[in-house]
Write a protein that holds these residues in place. Structure first.
Motif, short mmCIF file in Angstrom:
data_model
loop_
_atom_site.label_atom_id
_atom_site.label_comp_id
_atom_site.label_asym_id
_atom_site.label_seq_id
_atom_site.Cartn_x
_atom_site.Cartn_y
_atom_site.Cartn_z
N TRP A 31 23.83 20.29 69.55
CA TRP A 31 24.75 21.43 69.45
C TRP A 31 24.35 22.56 70.40
CZ3 TRP A 31 25.76 22.16 63.45
CH2 TRP A 31 26.58 21.10 63.02
N ALA A 32 24.19 22.27 71.65
CA ALA A 32 23.75 23.28 72.61
C ALA A 32 24.84 24.30 72.93
CB ALA A 32 23.30 22.61 73.91
N LYS A 33 26.10 23.98 72.62
CA LYS A 33 27.20 24.90 72.94
C LYS A 33 27.82 25.52 71.69
CE LYS A 33 28.45 22.59 77.26
NZ LYS A 33 29.53 21.98 78.06
N LEU A 34 27.26 25.25 70.52
CA LEU A 34 27.85 25.77 69.30
C LEU A 34 27.68 27.30 69.23
CD1 LEU A 34 29.27 24.65 66.72
CD2 LEU A 34 27.09 25.05 65.55
N ALA A 35 28.79 28.02 69.16
CA ALA A 35 28.77 29.48 69.07
C ALA A 35 29.14 29.98 67.69
CB ALA A 35 29.70 30.09 70.11
N PRO A 80 15.57 24.65 59.58
CA PRO A 80 15.03 25.49 60.67
C PRO A 80 15.68 25.19 62.02
CG PRO A 80 13.27 24.53 59.34
CD PRO A 80 14.54 23.85 58.92
N GLN A 81 16.24 23.98 62.19
CA GLN A 81 16.83 23.61 63.47
C GLN A 81 17.97 24.53 63.88
OE1 GLN A 81 16.05 21.66 60.98
NE2 GLN A 81 15.24 19.67 61.64
N LEU A 82 18.58 25.23 62.91
CA LEU A 82 19.63 26.18 63.28
C LEU A 82 19.12 27.25 64.23
CD1 LEU A 82 21.56 26.75 59.90
CD2 LEU A 82 22.41 25.62 61.95
N GLY A 83 17.85 27.59 64.11
CA GLY A 83 17.29 28.62 64.98
C GLY A 83 17.11 28.19 66.41
N ASN A 84 17.32 26.92 66.69
CA ASN A 84 17.16 26.42 68.05
C ASN A 84 18.47 26.34 68.82
OD1 ASN A 84 14.41 26.03 67.51
ND2 ASN A 84 14.78 23.96 66.70
N LEU A 85 19.57 26.72 68.19
CA LEU A 85 20.87 26.64 68.86
C LEU A 85 21.00 27.81 69.84
CD1 LEU A 85 23.13 25.61 65.84
CD2 LEU A 85 21.87 24.16 67.45
N PRO A 86 21.10 27.54 71.13
CA PRO A 86 20.93 28.60 72.14
C PRO A 86 22.04 29.65 72.19
CG PRO A 86 21.55 26.54 73.18
CD PRO A 86 21.27 26.21 71.75
N VAL A 87 23.28 29.30 71.83
CA VAL A 87 24.37 30.27 71.98
C VAL A 87 25.04 30.62 70.66
CG1 VAL A 87 24.84 29.56 74.36
CG2 VAL A 87 26.06 28.45 72.48
N LEU A 88 24.46 30.22 69.54
CA LEU A 88 25.07 30.52 68.25
C LEU A 88 25.06 32.03 68.01
CD1 LEU A 88 26.23 29.15 65.68
CD2 LEU A 88 23.95 29.38 64.67
N ASN A 89 26.24 32.61 67.76
CA ASN A 89 26.30 34.05 67.48
C ASN A 89 27.07 34.38 66.21
OD1 ASN A 89 29.05 33.90 68.19
ND2 ASN A 89 28.62 34.48 70.31
N TYR A 90 27.55 33.36 65.50
CA TYR A 90 28.30 33.57 64.25
C TYR A 90 27.82 32.51 63.26
CZ TYR A 90 32.37 34.43 61.19
OH TYR A 90 33.20 34.76 60.13
N LEU A 91 27.16 32.94 62.17
CA LEU A 91 26.63 32.03 61.17
C LEU A 91 26.98 32.56 59.79
CD1 LEU A 91 24.94 29.58 60.36
CD2 LEU A 91 22.89 31.02 60.48
N ASP A 92 27.81 31.81 59.08
CA ASP A 92 28.21 32.19 57.72
C ASP A 92 28.02 30.98 56.80
OD1 ASP A 92 29.33 33.14 55.38
OD2 ASP A 92 31.07 34.05 56.38
N LEU A 93 27.01 31.08 55.93
CA LEU A 93 26.72 30.05 54.94
C LEU A 93 26.87 30.59 53.53
CD1 LEU A 93 23.50 28.55 56.63
CD2 LEU A 93 25.88 27.80 56.90
N SER A 94 27.57 31.68 53.39
CA SER A 94 27.68 32.35 52.09
C SER A 94 28.51 31.51 51.12
CB SER A 94 28.31 33.73 52.27
OG SER A 94 29.63 33.61 52.80
N GLY A 95 28.33 31.84 49.81
CA GLY A 95 29.16 31.21 48.79
C GLY A 95 28.89 29.74 48.59
N ASN A 96 27.62 29.31 48.72
CA ASN A 96 27.25 27.93 48.46
C ASN A 96 26.15 27.91 47.39
OD1 ASN A 96 28.67 25.94 50.37
ND2 ASN A 96 28.15 27.65 51.73
N PRO A 115 23.79 31.02 81.95
CA PRO A 115 23.39 29.64 81.65
C PRO A 115 24.40 28.89 80.79
CG PRO A 115 21.55 31.16 81.36
CD PRO A 115 22.76 32.00 81.60
N GLU A 116 25.17 29.63 80.01
CA GLU A 116 26.19 29.01 79.16
C GLU A 116 27.20 28.24 79.99
OE1 GLU A 116 29.89 30.38 76.26
OE2 GLU A 116 28.40 31.84 76.89
N PHE A 117 27.43 28.67 81.24
CA PHE A 117 28.46 28.06 82.07
C PHE A 117 27.97 26.81 82.79
CE2 PHE A 117 29.72 32.77 82.86
CZ PHE A 117 30.21 32.85 81.58
N GLY A 118 26.68 26.52 82.72
CA GLY A 118 26.15 25.40 83.50
C GLY A 118 26.22 25.72 84.97
#
Length: 1012
Positions: A531-535, A550-566, A905-908
């Motif tokens: 998931w190198a491009k997951l934002a 912990p692998q979520l912390g390795n996603l280079p371009v992730l800027n929106y993370l919502d895991l609430s309500g689980n 770098p996101e653009f390759g």
């Protein structure tokens, strides 16, 4: 024969032989051309004065005239030649064809060196397009008795079209596109009775000019191209008398009134009518069915109203009808189903009602149907893809109902299907899920039900799948993880159950995964290295369990993370601190342990609500430990930490202070050693001296550093602040470049007076140091603000105003300075912002005045500019024109819209321009490129149009880029008529929802291209 006579005889023979082997007169005239022009690519290498004739030379064609070979054609197209027009060409007595297209021919055609054009009396064809010619159009051209073809497009000719241009005796083609011609389109052009093509598009003619009715006298005219000429008023009905006219293009003007009925009655040969992007009103006229050659009608982006004429689809050869974004009402005529030629039907953005004919598609070779944003109802006709050619079906924002017909599910040519925001229901036919060429499938905002079929494994090109806000049920099939191109999967607000399939973790191109508000169970995926491009990852409001990987912390371009309500438990991985998140929400779970230090701030106060086991300042004290034991455990460790920290700080402060005092003493001694030798040159009335400036050049006053120098903030005794730029360099090999930069900036800025150009107060020079003193801009550069944590301060109205300010500054340089100035390094870091975020163009260290000197402008020896901003043609040819600045400005517009840097770098391997174009082509909506910090729903229309301007400016072809004067006009049109400097007017939410097309980019400023 005696010896003297024999000697004389052989001498005469030798002379005759040498004469017969020497180059003839025509060759010598051509050698004059070669000697008078620079040939950097050595294209004329085989032009050799030892030849008898030039007939075998590159670009030269000879024919037999009066029993001997003579030059009749000179074609030097795209040879890269530099210099003034070669007047010696007109000494070729039989020259009938001359093309110097796409070179660097410069200077004027009205001066003495090129007045020889009037001697080219045999010319039939003259093409000087895509050069650097300046000055007025030459009067002498009309004296060429045989001239049929004249193309002077894409130069820098100025002034009005001269009256002599109404006196060509035999001219067939007159093309003056993309110049700087002013005044109005003259009526005397109607005197050219032999004219077949008249192309005057994209000139800054008088903005109050009208279409001369006298053009109706051109009875032989086949093409009339007046796009982008600032035209107002009505279309003259008399144009309907042009029985030979095949192509009519009046786009990108401000024409008003109705489309004359006379066009339908008289344009017997018309093939294409393009009237888009005007202000035409009234109903579309009837009677066009009589035009037997008509194939294309485009009157989109006007104010047309009323109903579509009943005979509109009876035009025998009509294959393309574009009437989108008007105010057309009523039903689509039933004749649409009878058409046997219709390929494209674009009627989106109107007020159409009723249903579609049941047999639509049965007779027509339809490839594209876009009826989005209307009030249409009923079912999709079962026959819509009966011809097996349909590629795009766009029905967004209507009231269509019923189920998807099986025929559509068998339409294997489909590439884009958008059915969002209607009233469709029922299960999706299995075949639709697996169509092999579809890259966008939009089903969201309906009442669909049933499962996602396993046949989705066949959708190898699927990139965007949006199916939110429906009633889908069942589990997500593992086959969805076998789609190599999938970028967006949005299935929120459904009834999906079961686990997230592990196969999703292998999708290397996945950028957005939104499955919130379903009933998903099981744990979060851990095999997500791909998931190198997951934002965006939104899995909120499900029944997910387990820990946060912990692998979520390795996603280079992730800027929106919502895991609430689980029902997630365990600790928050510290690896999440590696992310640069605009949104984080882990609320309403069962998390425990300590909140990672980075997130212990007010900005994340609402990110961890209702997790009673969390420990931290935002969630209360840690449960389960006595307060005293916690306090005792902390006290010992804190004591040792404080001791070591204090010792380190003391040593550091002493060392830094000593170094700073020594450096400041040395620096002041160096600058002030001989103040009397400093020379101050002022350009405005000053309230300070050079000594006051010198005293402020301390390292603690440095506010910036660039390629040409270091910048200081100097606060003067009056309390006023100025910016001081100290140029780099002390070595001999740097001094020359430093001097050139200094002289260029002083020569440029010293004579400029404009509100959007940074003010140069004065210069201070010394043999070892040179300083430039500017007005101080409190908010720094646009690049620093936009690409830092301050980017949120730039809302859309502010960004629009910055774009307009910078455009007006550049327009002044290109159109109002004499000679015109090309900046050559336009970028966001060279656009400075004052206290109110007003923009100024700055840094003229590499600016050049484009003067028409005797030897003409030279190509630059090095590429000036910054990576990501350089126009494609500049990188290859080093050709300096104002079109290079326009490309760079277009990149700045894209920065303002996307919030991204030109190179990322996101653009390759792509740059920002390529990334935006590819993303729009693949995803089809602007949501994927617009900065997430902007309020897109509120300003979608304005952002779409400004983005269109940016893409037009960054066209790969210089000829396709508008002038800066035209860009300013386009931006002002977005700001309202009441206040030319106002910010764009946000539409009310209700109106926005009515006009919005599910993120569709309006083709507001595009010509002959569809980017969505």
């Amino acid at each position: 024969m005696g010896f003297p006579l024999r000697l004389l005889f052989f001498t005469l023979l030798s002379l005759l032989a040498s004469y017969s082997l020497s180059l003839n007169n025509e060759g010598r005239y051509l050698m004059d051309l070669k000697n008078g022009l620079e040939d950097p690519s050595n294209m004329l290498a085989n032009w050799d004065d030892r030849d008898r004739t030039p007939c075998n030379w590159t670009g030269i064609t000879c024919t037999t005239t009066s029993d001997e070979l003579s030059v009749t054609s000179v074609d030097l197209t795209n040879y890269g030649l530099v210099g003034p027009f070669p007047a010696s060409l007109c000494r070729l007595p039989n020259l009938s064809f001359l093309s110097l297209q796409l070179n660097f021919i410069n200077g004027s055609l009205t001066n003495s060196s090129s007045s020889g054009l009037s001697s080219c009396t045999s010319l039939l064809h003259l093409d000087l397009s895509l050069n650097l010619l300046v000055g007025p159009l030459p009067d002498s051209l009309s004296s060429l008795p045989l001239l049929r073809h004249l193309d002077l497009s894409s130069n820098n000719f100025t002034g009005p079209i001269p009256p002599s241009f109404g006196m060509f005796p035999r001219l067939h083609n007159l093309t003056l596109v993309y110049n700087l011609l002013t005044s109005a389109i003259p009526s005397f052009l109607g005197n050219l009775s032999t004219l077949r093509q008249l192309s005057l598009s994209y000139n800054p003619f008088d903005p109050a000019g009208t279409i001369p009715p006298s053009l109706a006298n051109l009875s032989s005219l086949q093409t009339l191209w007046l796009a982008g000429c600032g035209l107002v008023g009505p279309i003259p009905p008399a144009l309907g008398s042009l029985a030979s006219l095949a192509n009519l293009d009046l786009t990108f003007n401000s024409l008003t009134g109705r489309i004359p009925n006379e066009l339908a009655a008289g344009l017997a040969s018309i093939v294409q009518i393009e009237l888009y992007n005007n202000s035409l009103s009234g109903p579309f006229p009837s009677g066009f069915s009589n035009l037997t050659a008509l194939r294309r009608i485009d009157a989109s982006l006007n104010h047309l109203d009323g109903q579509l004429p009943a005979d509109l689809f009876d035009i025998p050869l009509l294959d393309s009808l574009h009437l989108y974004q008007n105010r057309i009402t009523g039903e689509i005529p039933p004749g649409v189903s009878r058409s046997k030629t219709l390929v494209e039907l674009r009627l989106f953005g109107n007020r159409l009602t009723g249903t579609l004919p049941a047999d639509l598609g049965n007779n027509s070779p339809l490839m594209l149907i876009d009826l989005s944003d209307n009030q249409l109802s009923g079912e999709i006709p079962a026959s819509i893809c009966d011809r097996g050619l349909l590629q795009e079906l766009l029905l967004i924002d209507n009231s269509f109902s019923g189920s998807i017909p099986d025929g559509l599910a068998r339409c294997r040519t489909l590439t884009r299907v958008r059915l969002s925001n209607n009233k469709f229901s029922g299960d999706i036919p299995p075949g639709l899920w697996g169509l092999p060429h579809v890259w966008l499938l939009g089903l969201d905002g309906n009442s669909f039900s049933g499962p996602i079929s396993q046949t989705i494994s066949g959708a190898h090109n699927l990139s965007i799948l949006t199916m939110s806000d429906n009633g889908f049920s069942g589990s997500i099939p593992p086959e969805i993880g076998h789609l190599p191109s999938l970028y967006q999967f949005s299935a929120a607000n459904n009834g999906l159950t079961g686990p997230i399939p592990p196969s999703l973790g292998s999708l290397a191109k996945l950028g957005q995964l939104d499955l919130h508000n379903n009933s998903l169970t099981g744990g979060l995926l851990t095999n997500i290295d791909s998931w190198a491009k997951l934002a965006l990852l939104n899995l909120a409001d499900n029944d997910l369990t387990g820990t946060i990987p912990p692998q979520l912390g390795n996603l280079p371009v992730l800027n929106y993370l919502d895991l609430s309500g689980n029902i997630l438990d365990g600790e928050i991985p510290t690896q999440l601190q590696n992310l640069k998140l605009d949104r984080l929400n882990l609320s309403n779970n069962q998390l425990s342990g300590s909140i990672p230090p980075m997130y212990k701030s007010e900005a994340y106060r609402t990110s961890f609500l209702n997790n009673p086991g969390l420990c931290g300042e935002l969630a209360g004290l840690c449960p389960g430990l006595p307060k005293d034991s916690r306090r005792h455990g902390r006290s010992t460790s804190l004591l040792f930490a404080l001791i070591f920290a204090l010792a380190g700080i003391i040593v550091l402060v002493i060392g830094v202070g000593w170094f700073y005092l020594r450096y400041r003493k040395f620096n002041k001694a160096k600058l002030g050693s001989n103040k009397s030798k400093w020379t101050l040159t002022s350009f405005h009335k000053l309230g300070f001296s050079e000594y006051e400036i010198l005293d402020c050049l301390d390292e603690d006053n440095v506010i910036g550093s660039g390629a040409s120098g270091k910048v200081y903030k100097a606060v003067l005794s009056s309390g006023e602040a100025v910016a001081v730029k100290k140029l780099w360099g002390s070595a001999k090999n740097v001094d020359k470049a430093k001097d050139d930069a200094f002289k260029a900036e002083v020569a440029t800025l010293g004579k400029i007076r404009h509100k959007n150009i940074v003010k140069l107060w004065c210069t201070c020079s010394h043999k070892e140091c040179k300083l430039l003193v500017y007005e101080y801009m409190p908010n720094g550069s646009l690049g620093d603000v936009l690409h830092s944590g301050k980017g949120g301060a730039l809302d859309w109205p502010t960004r629009y105003k910055i774009a307009l300010d910078a455009a007006e500054g550049l327009s002044y340089l290109h159109h109002d300075c004499v000679p015109a100035i090309v900046h050559r390094d336009i970028k966001s870091n060279n656009i400075l912002l004052d206290a109110g975020f007003g923009a100024r163009v700055a840094d003229f260290g590499v600016a050049k005045a484009m003067e028409a000197v005797e030897n003409g402008p030279k190509s630059m020896s090095v590429i000036a500019g910054s990576c990501g901003y350089i126009a494609p043609e500049y990188a290859y040819t080093l050709r300096v024109t104002e079109k290079s600045d326009i490309y760079s400005f277009g990149v700045v517009i894209l920065e303002l819209v996307t919030g991204k840097r030109p190179i990322d770098p996101e653009f390759g391997e792509k740059d920002l321009v390529k990334w935006v174009c590819d993303t729009l082509e693949e995803k089809g909506i602007i949501d994927h490129v617009v900065d997430t910090k902007l309020d897109l729903p509120l300003y979608k229309e304005e952002i779409s149009k400004v983005l269109s301007i940016g893409l037009l400016c960054t066209s790969s072809l210089p000829i396709s880029r508008p002038s800066m004067r035209r860009i300013v006009k386009m931006l002002l049109e977005l700001g309202g008529e009441d206040d030319a400097n106002s910010k764009p007017k946000a539409k009310q939410q209700q109106q926005q929802q009515e006009q919005e097309q599910d993120g569709k980019l309006s083709p507001y400023y595009f010509e002959d291209q569809d980017v969505v």
